[in-house]
Design an enzyme around this catalytic site. Structure first.
Site, PDB file in Angstrom:
ATOM      1  N   SER A  10       0.842  -1.193   0.000  1.00 46.69           N
ATOM      2  CA  SER A  10       0.000   0.000   0.000  1.00 46.69           C
ATOM      3  C   SER A  10       0.875   1.240   0.000  1.00 46.69           C
ATOM      4  O   SER A  10       1.616   1.490   0.955  1.00 46.69           O
ATOM      5  CB  SER A  10      -0.911   0.018   1.229  1.00 46.69           C
ATOM      6  OG  SER A  10      -1.564   1.266   1.336  1.00 46.69           O
ATOM      7  N   HIS A  35      -1.082  -1.252  -4.374  1.00 41.13           N
ATOM      8  CA  HIS A  35      -2.384  -0.917  -3.795  1.00 41.13           C
ATOM      9  C   HIS A  35      -2.476   0.587  -3.566  1.00 41.13           C
ATOM     10  O   HIS A  35      -1.630   1.184  -2.883  1.00 41.13           O
ATOM     11  CB  HIS A  35      -2.550  -1.657  -2.462  1.00 41.13           C
ATOM     12  CG  HIS A  35      -3.938  -1.607  -1.917  1.00 41.13           C
ATOM     13  ND1 HIS A  35      -4.957  -2.405  -2.368  1.00 41.13           N
ATOM     14  CD2 HIS A  35      -4.482  -0.833  -0.935  1.00 41.13           C
ATOM     15  CE1 HIS A  35      -6.065  -2.152  -1.701  1.00 41.13           C
ATOM     16  NE2 HIS A  35      -5.803  -1.196  -0.820  1.00 41.13           N
ATOM     17  N   ASP A  37      -4.842   3.515  -2.127  1.00 41.39           N
ATOM     18  CA  ASP A  37      -5.981   3.814  -1.257  1.00 41.39           C
ATOM     19  C   ASP A  37      -6.517   5.204  -1.562  1.00 41.39           C
ATOM     20  O   ASP A  37      -5.866   6.208  -1.275  1.00 41.39           O
ATOM     21  CB  ASP A  37      -5.564   3.751   0.213  1.00 41.39           C
ATOM     22  CG  ASP A  37      -5.334   2.328   0.679  1.00 41.39           C
ATOM     23  OD1 ASP A  37      -6.241   1.497   0.527  1.00 41.39           O
ATOM     24  OD2 ASP A  37      -4.226   2.040   1.193  1.00 41.39           O
ATOM     25  N   MET A  39      -9.253   7.884  -0.633  1.00 45.90           N
ATOM     26  CA  MET A  39     -10.193   8.233   0.438  1.00 45.90           C
ATOM     27  C   MET A  39     -10.701   9.649   0.216  1.00 45.90           C
ATOM     28  O   MET A  39      -9.929  10.536  -0.160  1.00 45.90           O
ATOM     29  CB  MET A  39      -9.515   8.135   1.807  1.00 45.90           C
ATOM     30  CG  MET A  39      -8.865   6.795   2.088  1.00 45.90           C
ATOM     31  SD  MET A  39      -8.126   6.761   3.745  1.00 45.90           S
ATOM     32  CE  MET A  39      -7.148   5.254   3.633  1.00 45.90           C
ATOM     33  N   HIS A  68      -8.340   1.045  -4.596  1.00 49.79           N
ATOM     34  CA  HIS A  68      -9.375   0.791  -3.591  1.00 49.79           C
ATOM     35  C   HIS A  68     -10.124   2.095  -3.328  1.00 49.79           C
ATOM     36  O   HIS A  68      -9.597   3.013  -2.698  1.00 49.79           O
ATOM     37  CB  HIS A  68      -8.697   0.274  -2.317  1.00 49.79           C
ATOM     38  CG  HIS A  68      -9.629  -0.010  -1.195  1.00 49.79           C
ATOM     39  ND1 HIS A  68      -9.171  -0.269   0.087  1.00 49.79           N
ATOM     40  CD2 HIS A  68     -10.981  -0.091  -1.123  1.00 49.79           C
ATOM     41  CE1 HIS A  68     -10.205  -0.482   0.875  1.00 49.79           C
ATOM     42  NE2 HIS A  68     -11.304  -0.378   0.170  1.00 49.79           N
ATOM     43  N   MET A  70     -12.439   4.182  -1.463  1.00 47.95           N
ATOM     44  CA  MET A  70     -13.143   4.399  -0.196  1.00 47.95           C
ATOM     45  C   MET A  70     -13.821   5.755  -0.286  1.00 47.95           C
ATOM     46  O   MET A  70     -13.423   6.724   0.360  1.00 47.95           O
ATOM     47  CB  MET A  70     -12.164   4.308   0.972  1.00 47.95           C
ATOM     48  CG  MET A  70     -11.702   2.885   1.240  1.00 47.95           C
ATOM     49  SD  MET A  70     -10.321   2.784   2.408  1.00 47.95           S
ATOM     50  CE  MET A  70      -8.949   3.015   1.265  1.00 47.95           C
ATOM     51  N   MET A 141     -11.794  -6.084   4.779  1.00 55.55           N
ATOM     52  CA  MET A 141     -11.067  -5.135   5.617  1.00 55.55           C
ATOM     53  C   MET A 141     -10.871  -5.725   7.011  1.00 55.55           C
ATOM     54  O   MET A 141     -11.835  -6.139   7.653  1.00 55.55           O
ATOM     55  CB  MET A 141     -11.837  -3.816   5.721  1.00 55.55           C
ATOM     56  CG  MET A 141     -11.945  -3.031   4.420  1.00 55.55           C
ATOM     57  SD  MET A 141     -10.338  -2.568   3.723  1.00 55.55           S
ATOM     58  CE  MET A 141      -9.635  -1.580   5.053  1.00 55.55           C
ATOM     59  N   ASP A 179      -6.928  -6.468   3.907  1.00 53.05           N
ATOM     60  CA  ASP A 179      -6.259  -5.179   4.083  1.00 53.05           C
ATOM     61  C   ASP A 179      -6.460  -4.704   5.512  1.00 53.05           C
ATOM     62  O   ASP A 179      -7.586  -4.531   5.968  1.00 53.05           O
ATOM     63  CB  ASP A 179      -6.857  -4.173   3.103  1.00 53.05           C
ATOM     64  CG  ASP A 179      -6.176  -2.813   3.156  1.00 53.05           C
ATOM     65  OD1 ASP A 179      -5.241  -2.634   3.954  1.00 53.05           O
ATOM     66  OD2 ASP A 179      -6.586  -1.929   2.385  1.00 53.05           O
TER      67      ASP A 179
END
Length: 235
Positions: A10, A35, A37, A39, A68, A70, A141, A179
């Site tokens: 990540s 990965h 992330d 957000m 990913h 979010m 998660m 994760d």
């Protein structure tokens, strides 16, 4: 049948001033995915990277980008990340109803990318059921999403095992990704339960030698998977 465990470092835990260098080193060490992330500060209480980072990463690595999302409004933003070059896009089941989830997965696949669905620790697996037979990956998660460096929630491996069992029962075979708090002590738990892809933040990107840390975590996970398979064959 044994299949190798893949590590997805990540980059939320990487050195952003030297992101291209870090990603290149992780690729050389055998990362299965990078990965990313994303957000939005609404679905989770943090604001991180977005489309420009995905575009930049696409130019410097051939390792698949595991993005990913979010975010509260994935249907609106999916085209942005598909255009940016995401190879795998994961949306959260909590943000969409069953019809919308199917629409999101179809959008991703129609664009030629792989599709994933994620559930938070307290979300029942049933939330992902409408697309379990459609997706390429299910992301479990093992911490509440929002911040890196959190501790693994005990018992998360049981949810991993349930995902694997339910998928098999309907004839589906998505990759199962985990994760949150994954490192040397927890990698073996989730790999033995059936996890295929382990997202590692601080355990890899925060290590003194990220390349060696990646290889060490993968070795521990694969050993646990081999042992679990051997026990299953004996039973």
């Amino acid at each position: 049948m044994f299949t190798p465990v893949q590590i997805a470092p990540s980059i939320l835990s990487a050195d952003f001033a030297n992101l291209g260098r870090d990603v290149e080193r992780l690729a050389e060490a055998g990362a299965g995915f990078i990965h990313v992330d994303v957000m939005d500060g609404h679905f989770v209480p943090n604001l991180t990277m977005g489309v420009p980072v995905v575009k930049a990463l696409k130019k410097v690595t051939r390792v698949p980008l595991d993005v990913h999302l979010m975010i509260d409004n994935p249907l609106e933003q999916l085209p942005w990340y598909l255009d940016a070059g995401a190879d795998l896009l994961t949306v959260h089941a909590e943000t969409l109803d069953g019809v919308q989830l199917k629409k999101a997965v179809a959008m991703i696949k129609d664009a030629g990318a792989k599709a994933g669905v994620s559930v938070k620790p307290k979300t029942p697996l049933g939330a992902a059921a409408p697309v379990l037979d459609m997706v390429d990956l299910v992301l479990v998660m093992s911490v509440e999403p929002g911040f890196s460096g959190q501790s693994y929630i005990e018992g998360s491996e049981e949810k991993v095992a349930r995902v694997c069992a339910v998928a098999r029962s309907i004839g589906a075979s998505p990759l199962v990704e985990v994760d949150g708090g994954i490192g040397m002590k927890t990698a073996s738990l989730v790999a033995a339960a059936g996890a295929d892809v382990l997202v590692c933040g601080n355990a890899v990107c925060g290590a003194d030698d990220p390349a060696q840390a990646l290889q060490d975590v993968r070795a521990v996970a694969e050993q646990a998977r081999r042992e679990a398979l051997a026990v299953g064959e004996e039973g």
